[in-house]
Design a protein around this motif. Structure first.
Motif, PDB file in Angstrom:
ATOM      1  N   LEU A   3       2.644 -17.369  14.842  1.00 53.68           N
ATOM      2  CA  LEU A   3       1.537 -17.795  14.920  1.00 53.68           C
ATOM      3  C   LEU A   3       0.370 -17.009  15.922  1.00 53.68           C
ATOM      4  O   LEU A   3      -0.862 -16.884  15.095  1.00 53.68           O
ATOM      5  N   PHE A   4       0.578 -16.236  16.303  1.00 48.38           N
ATOM      6  CA  PHE A   4      -0.187 -15.400  16.834  1.00 48.38           C
ATOM      7  C   PHE A   4       0.457 -13.636  16.693  1.00 48.38           C
ATOM      8  O   PHE A   4      -0.219 -13.048  17.643  1.00 48.38           O
ATOM      9  N   ASP A   5       1.259 -13.149  16.088  1.00 46.78           N
ATOM     10  CA  ASP A   5       1.966 -12.311  15.681  1.00 46.78           C
ATOM     11  C   ASP A   5       0.754 -11.384  14.961  1.00 46.78           C
ATOM     12  O   ASP A   5       0.568 -11.788  13.514  1.00 46.78           O
ATOM     13  N   LEU A   6      -0.139 -10.672  15.056  1.00 49.24           N
ATOM     14  CA  LEU A   6      -1.542  -9.995  14.536  1.00 49.24           C
ATOM     15  C   LEU A   6      -1.250  -9.064  13.368  1.00 49.24           C
ATOM     16  O   LEU A   6      -1.167  -9.730  12.142  1.00 49.24           O
ATOM     17  N   GLU A   7       0.118  -7.977  13.880  1.00 49.31           N
ATOM     18  CA  GLU A   7       0.669  -7.604  12.495  1.00 49.31           C
ATOM     19  C   GLU A   7       1.281  -7.690  11.746  1.00 49.31           C
ATOM     20  O   GLU A   7       0.532  -8.010  10.128  1.00 49.31           O
ATOM     21  N   LYS A   8       2.384  -9.361  11.770  1.00 48.00           N
ATOM     22  CA  LYS A   8       2.776  -9.428  10.777  1.00 48.00           C
ATOM     23  C   LYS A   8       1.853 -10.737   9.211  1.00 48.00           C
ATOM     24  O   LYS A   8       1.053 -11.051   8.335  1.00 48.00           O
ATOM     25  N   HIS A   9       0.427 -11.198  10.412  1.00 46.49           N
ATOM     26  CA  HIS A   9      -0.625 -11.903   9.527  1.00 46.49           C
ATOM     27  C   HIS A   9      -1.474 -10.615   8.974  1.00 46.49           C
ATOM     28  O   HIS A   9      -1.929 -10.849   8.093  1.00 46.49           O
ATOM     29  N   PHE A  10      -1.423  -9.859  10.020  1.00 44.03           N
ATOM     30  CA  PHE A  10      -2.533  -8.410   9.450  1.00 44.03           C
ATOM     31  C   PHE A  10      -1.646  -8.199   7.612  1.00 44.03           C
ATOM     32  O   PHE A  10      -3.055  -7.797   6.632  1.00 44.03           O
ATOM     33  N   ALA A  11      -0.714  -7.811   7.849  1.00 43.87           N
ATOM     34  CA  ALA A  11       0.068  -7.315   6.986  1.00 43.87           C
ATOM     35  C   ALA A  11       0.592  -8.408   4.996  1.00 43.87           C
ATOM     36  O   ALA A  11      -0.383  -8.603   4.568  1.00 43.87           O
ATOM     37  N   PHE A  12       0.681  -9.332   6.066  1.00 39.30           N
ATOM     38  CA  PHE A  12       1.204 -10.327   4.906  1.00 39.30           C
ATOM     39  C   PHE A  12      -0.658 -10.657   4.113  1.00 39.30           C
ATOM     40  O   PHE A  12      -0.839 -10.706   3.029  1.00 39.30           O
ATOM     41  N   TYR A  13      -1.558 -10.273   4.893  1.00 35.79           N
ATOM     42  CA  TYR A  13      -2.926 -10.870   4.413  1.00 35.79           C
ATOM     43  C   TYR A  13      -3.425  -9.208   3.331  1.00 35.79           C
ATOM     44  O   TYR A  13      -4.367  -9.611   2.559  1.00 35.79           O
ATOM     45  N   GLY A  14      -3.251  -8.433   4.220  1.00 37.23           N
ATOM     46  CA  GLY A  14      -3.600  -7.614   4.105  1.00 37.23           C
ATOM     47  C   GLY A  14      -2.133  -6.445   2.787  1.00 37.23           C
ATOM     48  O   GLY A  14      -3.215  -6.247   1.508  1.00 37.23           O
ATOM     49  N   ALA A  15      -1.682  -7.309   2.122  1.00 36.19           N
ATOM     50  CA  ALA A  15      -1.033  -7.042   0.854  1.00 36.19           C
ATOM     51  C   ALA A  15      -1.321  -7.583  -0.243  1.00 36.19           C
ATOM     52  O   ALA A  15      -1.068  -6.904  -1.242  1.00 36.19           O
ATOM     53  N   GLY A 152     -14.051   2.301  14.189  1.00 32.58           N
ATOM     54  CA  GLY A 152     -12.426   2.713  14.550  1.00 32.58           C
ATOM     55  C   GLY A 152     -11.443   2.315  14.722  1.00 32.58           C
ATOM     56  O   GLY A 152     -10.398   2.428  15.550  1.00 32.58           O
ATOM     57  N   TYR A 153     -11.443   0.240  15.395  1.00 35.11           N
ATOM     58  CA  TYR A 153     -11.776   0.008  16.460  1.00 35.11           C
ATOM     59  C   TYR A 153     -10.046  -0.946  15.741  1.00 35.11           C
ATOM     60  O   TYR A 153      -9.566  -0.616  14.451  1.00 35.11           O
ATOM     61  N   GLU A 154      -8.741  -0.993  16.783  1.00 31.42           N
ATOM     62  CA  GLU A 154      -7.462  -0.939  16.575  1.00 31.42           C
ATOM     63  C   GLU A 154      -7.432  -1.730  17.778  1.00 31.42           C
ATOM     64  O   GLU A 154      -7.983  -0.889  19.068  1.00 31.42           O
ATOM     65  N   PRO A 155      -6.586  -2.886  17.041  1.00 33.94           N
ATOM     66  CA  PRO A 155      -6.032  -2.823  18.946  1.00 33.94           C
ATOM     67  C   PRO A 155      -4.802  -2.581  19.690  1.00 33.94           C
ATOM     68  O   PRO A 155      -5.180  -2.806  20.903  1.00 33.94           O
ATOM     69  N   TYR A 156      -4.441  -2.291  19.193  1.00 36.47           N
ATOM     70  CA  TYR A 156      -3.906  -0.355  19.798  1.00 36.47           C
ATOM     71  C   TYR A 156      -3.422   0.481  19.457  1.00 36.47           C
ATOM     72  O   TYR A 156      -3.609  -0.005  17.767  1.00 36.47           O
ATOM     73  N   PRO A 157      -3.253   1.864  20.059  1.00 37.86           N
ATOM     74  CA  PRO A 157      -3.050   2.949  19.170  1.00 37.86           C
ATOM     75  C   PRO A 157      -1.957   2.242  17.546  1.00 37.86           C
ATOM     76  O   PRO A 157      -1.264   2.267  18.986  1.00 37.86           O
ATOM     77  N   GLY A 158      -2.308   2.844  16.608  1.00 37.80           N
ATOM     78  CA  GLY A 158      -1.347   3.947  15.659  1.00 37.80           C
ATOM     79  C   GLY A 158      -1.091   1.771  15.269  1.00 37.80           C
ATOM     80  O   GLY A 158      -0.555   1.842  13.969  1.00 37.80           O
ATOM     81  N   PHE A 159      -1.617   0.972  15.560  1.00 37.39           N
ATOM     82  CA  PHE A 159      -2.174  -0.588  14.947  1.00 37.39           C
ATOM     83  C   PHE A 159      -2.138  -0.502  13.131  1.00 37.39           C
ATOM     84  O   PHE A 159      -1.337  -1.145  12.747  1.00 37.39           O
ATOM     85  N   HIS A 160      -3.103  -0.024  12.794  1.00 38.40           N
ATOM     86  CA  HIS A 160      -3.334   0.051  11.540  1.00 38.40           C
ATOM     87  C   HIS A 160      -2.177   1.015  10.340  1.00 38.40           C
ATOM     88  O   HIS A 160      -1.681   1.021   9.172  1.00 38.40           O
ATOM     89  N   ALA A 161      -2.106   2.498  10.796  1.00 32.91           N
ATOM     90  CA  ALA A 161      -0.462   3.207  10.405  1.00 32.91           C
ATOM     91  C   ALA A 161       0.301   2.196  10.278  1.00 32.91           C
ATOM     92  O   ALA A 161       0.760   2.416   9.373  1.00 32.91           O
ATOM     93  N   LYS A 162       0.788   1.324  11.652  1.00 33.82           N
ATOM     94  CA  LYS A 162       1.813   0.720  11.304  1.00 33.82           C
ATOM     95  C   LYS A 162       2.250  -1.006  10.655  1.00 33.82           C
ATOM     96  O   LYS A 162       3.057  -1.019   9.791  1.00 33.82           O
ATOM     97  N   VAL A 163       0.593  -0.954  10.573  1.00 33.17           N
ATOM     98  CA  VAL A 163       0.111  -2.636   9.337  1.00 33.17           C
ATOM     99  C   VAL A 163       0.421  -2.059   8.591  1.00 33.17           C
ATOM    100  O   VAL A 163       0.560  -2.714   6.876  1.00 33.17           O
ATOM    101  N   LYS A 164      -0.680  -0.565   7.364  1.00 36.38           N
ATOM    102  CA  LYS A 164      -0.839   0.478   6.469  1.00 36.38           C
ATOM    103  C   LYS A 164       0.975  -0.031   6.027  1.00 36.38           C
ATOM    104  O   LYS A 164       1.051   0.178   4.465  1.00 36.38           O
TER     105      LYS A 164
END
Length: 183
Positions: A3-15, A152-164
């Motif tokens: 439910l609170f997995d930001l990476e997976k939610h963001f990747a799903f929506y980002g796709a 330039g906000y990221e929830p943690y360093p490398g978040f956007h690269a990982k989600v991309k």
């Protein structure tokens, strides 16, 4: 998906939102959908809450804080500000005018988003694959996109690269499925 997995939610929506023009369209129109929904939900009574708008706001706020404490808290604050503004607006307009304003706003905003998907993204919206996840994630997705773009906000360093990388993999998988259907 947790439910609170930001990476997976963001990747799903980002796709479903990789085209910059479609992202911009969503940045303009997602929050007005949320706001105008709250205006109409102001008139839906509930047993343990003043109205459905207050319940709706709390659900979104809790979800966003659970996803990311910093950005989620800011998004939760924005949700509450929308609730206060929408409630005041709905009270001022009265039900007979509120529903007309909401209808016009919803038609405009949804039309723009479908044009963004059809013309620029060339992919159906996420809500056709996961309605609840798409509705819950949409405001937070565009909020995080804005925070990243402007600050330039990221929830943690490398978040956007990982989600991309996750988004690119999901898009590739979708394109391969699409190609198989065509052949």
């Amino acid at each position: 998906m947790s439910l609170f997995d930001l990476e997976k939610h963001f990747a799903f929506y980002g796709a479903y939102h990789s085209n910059p023009i479609n992202i911009f369209i969503h940045m303009l129109f997602v929050w007005p959908i949320f706001y105008s929904s709250l205006m109409l939900f102001y008139y839906v009574p509930m047993l343990f809450f003043p109205n459905f708008a207050s319940f709706f706001t709390i659900v979104y706020a809790v979800f966003y804080v659970g996803m990311d404490k910093k950005a989620g808290s800011l998004a939760a604050l924005l949700c509450f500000l929308c609730w206060v503004g929408a409630s005041a607006c709905a009270t001022h307009l009265g039900y007979s005018l509120t529903w007309k304003v909401v209808l016009a706003a919803q038609l405009l905003c949804w039309t723009a988003q479908f044009v963004g998907h059809g013309v620029f993204e060339k992919r159906a919206p996420a809500l056709l694959d996961n309605l609840v996840q798409a509705f819950l994630m949409a405001p937070f997705f565009v909020f995080l996109e804005a925070l990243q773009h402007f600050f330039g906000y990221e929830p943690y360093p490398g978040f956007h690269a990982k989600v991309k990388a996750m988004v690119d993999a999901e898009i590739k998988e979708w394109q391969e499925k699409k190609q198989k259907k065509l052949s």
